[in-house]
Design an enzyme around this catalytic site. Structure first.
Site, PDB file in Angstrom:
ATOM      1  N   ASP A 410       0.844  -1.184   0.000  1.00 56.15           N
ATOM      2  CA  ASP A 410       0.000   0.000   0.000  1.00 56.15           C
ATOM      3  C   ASP A 410       0.887   1.245   0.000  1.00 56.15           C
ATOM      4  O   ASP A 410       1.849   1.334   0.778  1.00 56.15           O
ATOM      5  CB  ASP A 410      -0.892  -0.023   1.250  1.00 56.15           C
ATOM      6  CG  ASP A 410      -1.874   1.109   1.289  1.00 56.15           C
ATOM      7  OD1 ASP A 410      -2.713   1.194   0.379  1.00 56.15           O
ATOM      8  OD2 ASP A 410      -1.794   1.927   2.226  1.00 56.15           O
ATOM      9  N   GLU A 439       1.621   0.219  -5.031  1.00 57.38           N
ATOM     10  CA  GLU A 439       1.161   1.513  -5.521  1.00 57.38           C
ATOM     11  C   GLU A 439       2.364   2.450  -5.588  1.00 57.38           C
ATOM     12  O   GLU A 439       2.919   2.808  -4.554  1.00 57.38           O
ATOM     13  CB  GLU A 439       0.101   2.100  -4.584  1.00 57.38           C
ATOM     14  CG  GLU A 439      -1.198   1.331  -4.555  1.00 57.38           C
ATOM     15  CD  GLU A 439      -2.195   1.969  -3.613  1.00 57.38           C
ATOM     16  OE1 GLU A 439      -3.300   2.309  -4.056  1.00 57.38           O
ATOM     17  OE2 GLU A 439      -1.874   2.132  -2.426  1.00 57.38           O
TER      18      GLU A 439
END
Length: 712
Positions: A410, A439
């Site tokens: 994340d 990400e």
């Protein structure tokens, strides 16, 4: 000015510099003296005076280096100011002096348990543990090592012993759980010693390593939230919303439609990406059937979340049931990726990190304020040695103990490249096929741009795949309804068309940021923002639902057949809706639950999804490196590509394709494309799969659809 009217604080900023912060300037510079807990004194010399945001700052030099293990006070005539840890913990010297690569946490054996916790700035640490005989807590003073690791060994079998640490830091006693704890009591209130072999499900071979050798481009990722997938009233699942719910076989709706695990394994996807399962703080585990969260609020990074357990009060249950889930998915041919959140914590001030070593684990600006690139008020500092160690220790623990197949990071752009590459090297030494993705957004954190593990650094991080926002935005348009539209919305701008050609070839837009297409995670929907079904309803409010669904199916074809790795959000294949909610992270089940009745109603779309996956998996021509996507000259409003490969006739009874045509029509009318007088077979046409032949020299692509033609 009277000194007793001054509010003052004092901090250690390096090993020979103290910063005093006051609310009013000294009219006459007082005599400043540093006093330790034994009464020894040394004078302080003011070196710099500054004003900052209505605060008055005096930087003072010490005559002797400071010992962080010692308690100090700054004496200012009659006033004593407790000296606290400041930015000294963020210096290179601190990292060098106190880095320890040893094992931390509660190290269990049947005969004894050794507790180890790192805090070079603590003046004293006590182990507080529960004694079963007296059903009360005892305390034992721990011993400090040179590197700031405190340790203590308790004799006897301490499986399930509850414990915390009492640490004297910055002149105050604080109580905290163990940052390395493997399990916890309800709501993570206390750490628990655990004999991990007691958490193994039947058939779990502790010595057996999990090795995955599937190529990334042969993978199809499917994102699942534990609770969402089984909590629906008509899921037919007994343990709704729990780890075990996803392990139940032969679950069905009241009409007999397969749900849960059976549905999942029928799709043909290769990887299940589980949204966060590490212990998070945003759900009260005593009310887990009534509260909801995605779980991006980590508290304990080594311990599973209890709200998904059938008994959150039992420290063994949460560990064992998660292992059962992972084992079940893998037994049914599905690899497991964990969504991990190392970029921030739930509440910085309450975290074990901040209590044990204040100011070390997080990034701060020049004014000493936590930076907020994550949007939650605290960015972890992965570039610091003990933060890096913590991240890598946690990853290797999940890989070894739970035998997972990969990790999705994340907000990976918060982390530094060096840490991520060290982590991948370690993980790949344990499982060469471990799947790593993240990400790569470029976030405003306090780290030099060239050090960020962002999308622009993909070539320097060859083991990682990145969510390709260029693919997402050019296929479906901006994630914001008022933003630019994409190809499936009918945008015929030449720039959009050119970008589409690039992303279909596995690039990040027109920039060749990737070393290979396997670094591109191709997606049009994930847990964030609107579902595509809801976004299309907002963008095209005057269209009928049938037309909007065709747009969504066109996006699905792009996702599956573009170069790179397809990523599907659970329910996307049957037009999942969250009833217009853009950010459902804490909304109730009626918004987030997978609606199995709606899935059943749209089974024809599920069948289409399965058929597309079957084609992609069976035919080597779609695998990375087997054939190059060559653009075909087609009329405006369409995209066309041709693939060719050197091939063998067939293998395992499957006849391999020699040449393939991919056509995409973004308009509401049929578009004719020339076929050069060759006979072709049609495999996919107008949201249906099935072989039929055509000998026409012109093929009509149906409106808003994807067609796939091939020659054997």
């Amino acid at each position: 000015m009277r000194l007793d009217t001054i509010s003052a604080e004092a901090y250690i900023d390096n090993f020979s510099m103290i910063t005093i912060v006051v609310n009013k300037p000294f009219s006459i510079i007082p005599s400043l003296v540093l006093i330790d807990r034994k009464g020894a004194k040394q004078p302080l010399t003011i070196d710099i005076q500054e004003d900052y945001h209505e605060k008055y700052i005096y930087k003072c030099k010490t005559s002797q280096p400071l010992d962080l293990y010692t308690e100090y006070w700054v004496a200012c005539e009659e006033i004593r100011i407790p000296l606290k840890v400041g930015s000294v913990v963020r210096t290179e010297r601190f990292d060098t002096l106190f880095y320890d690569d040893g094992v931390l946490g509660a190290i269990y054996s049947p005969d004894s348990t050794t507790f180890k916790v790192w805090s070079p700035v603590a003046n004293e640490i006590r182990l507080k543990y529960k004694t079963e005989e007296l059903n009360s807590f005892s305390e034992c003073k721990m011993i400090r090592s040179e590197k700031g690791v405190w340790h203590l060994t308790l004799e006897g079998n301490h499986h399930l012993t509850e414990y915390t640490y009492l640490a004297k830091v910055n002149h105050e006693w604080v109580e905290t759980t163990d940052p390395y704890t493997r399990s916890v009591t309800i709501n993570g209130e206390r750490s628990v010693v655990i004999n991990l072999s007691e958490t193994d499900p039947e058939g779990w071979n502790r010595s057996e390593k999990r090795i995955n050798l599937r190529a990334k481009t042969d993978s199809i990722l499917y994102e699942v939230h534990i609770r969402d997938f089984t909590v629906h009233a008509d899921s037919g699942v007994k343990n709704k919303g729990k780890y075990l719910g996803l392990t139940e076989k032969s679950t069905k709706t009241s009409n007999g439609y397969p749900t849960g695990l059976d549905y999942l394994k029928s799709l043909g996807v290769t990887h299940v990406q589980l949204m966060p399962v590490a212990d998070f703080g945003s759900v009260d585990e005593t009310k887990s059937d009534k509260e909801y969260n995605w779980g991006y609020d980590p508290v304990h990074f080594f311990a599973p979340e209890g709200s998904y357990s059938t008994d959150p009060y039992d420290p063994v249950s949460r560990v064992k049931e998660l292992k059962v889930l992972i084992q079940t998915l893998q037994t049914n041919g599905l690899s497991v990726i964990l969504d991990v959140v190392f970029n921030h914590v739930y509440i910085r001030e309450d975290s074990a990190f901040e209590k044990l070593v204040p100011g070390y684990y997080f990034r701060y600006d020049d004014g000493g304020n936590p930076v907020n690139g994550t949007g939650v008020g605290n960015d972890t500092a992965s570039e610091r040695k003990m933060v890096r160690k913590f991240i890598i220790d946690a990853l290797t623990y999940w890989l070894n103990e739970y035998k997972v197949d990969g990790f999705r990071f994340d907000l990976m752009g918060i982390h530094d490249i060096e840490t991520m590459n060290i982590a991948s090297k370690k993980l790949k030494s344990l499982n060469p096929g471990v799947f790593l993705l993240g990400e790569g957004w470029d976030l405003n954190t306090y780290l030099e741009p060239e050090r960020k593990a962002s999308l622009s650094s993909a070539k320097r991080m060859p083991d990682y795949s990145f969510f390709n926002d260029a693919f997402r935005d050019h296929v479906k348009g901006s994630i914001f309804p008022e933003g630019a539209s994409g190809f499936i919305n009918g945008n015929q701008d030449d720039r959009v068309k050119n970008q589409m050609i690039h992303v279909l070839r596995g690039y990040a837009g027109n920039q060749n940021l990737f070393l290979a297409p396997e670094q591109s995670i191709n997606y049009t929907e994930c847990h964030d923002n609107h579902t595509l079904f809801d976004l299309l309803a907002i963008r095209h409010p005057h269209e009928n639902e049938t037309t909007r669904r065709k747009r969504q199916q066109l996006a699905l074809a792009f996702t599956l057949f573009a170069r790179g790795v397809p990523f599907i959000h659970a329910g996307q294949e049957f037009f999942r809706t969250k009833h217009g909610a853009e950010n459902s992270y804490n909304l109730p089940d009626r918004i987030n639950a997978i609606d199995w009745n709606f899935c059943e109603k749209n089974d024809h779309s599920v069948v289409y999804f399965r058929d597309l996956i079957k084609i992609k998996k069976e035919q080597p021509i779609f695998r990375n490196g087997s054939a190059e996507l060559q653009e075909k000259n087609v009329p405006r409003g369409a995209l066309g590509f041709e693939l060719q490969r050197v091939f063998t006739d067939k293998e395992g009874g499957v006849l391999y394709w020699k040449k393939v045509l991919l056509f995409f029509n973004q308009t509401l009318k049929p578009i004719g494309v020339p076929l050069e007088h060759q006979e072709w077979n049609i495999a996919v046409e107008d949201q249906r799969c099935g072989k039929k032949a055509t000998s026409s020299d012109c093929y009509l692509i149906p409106p808003l659809s994807f067609s796939l033609l091939y020659k054997e």
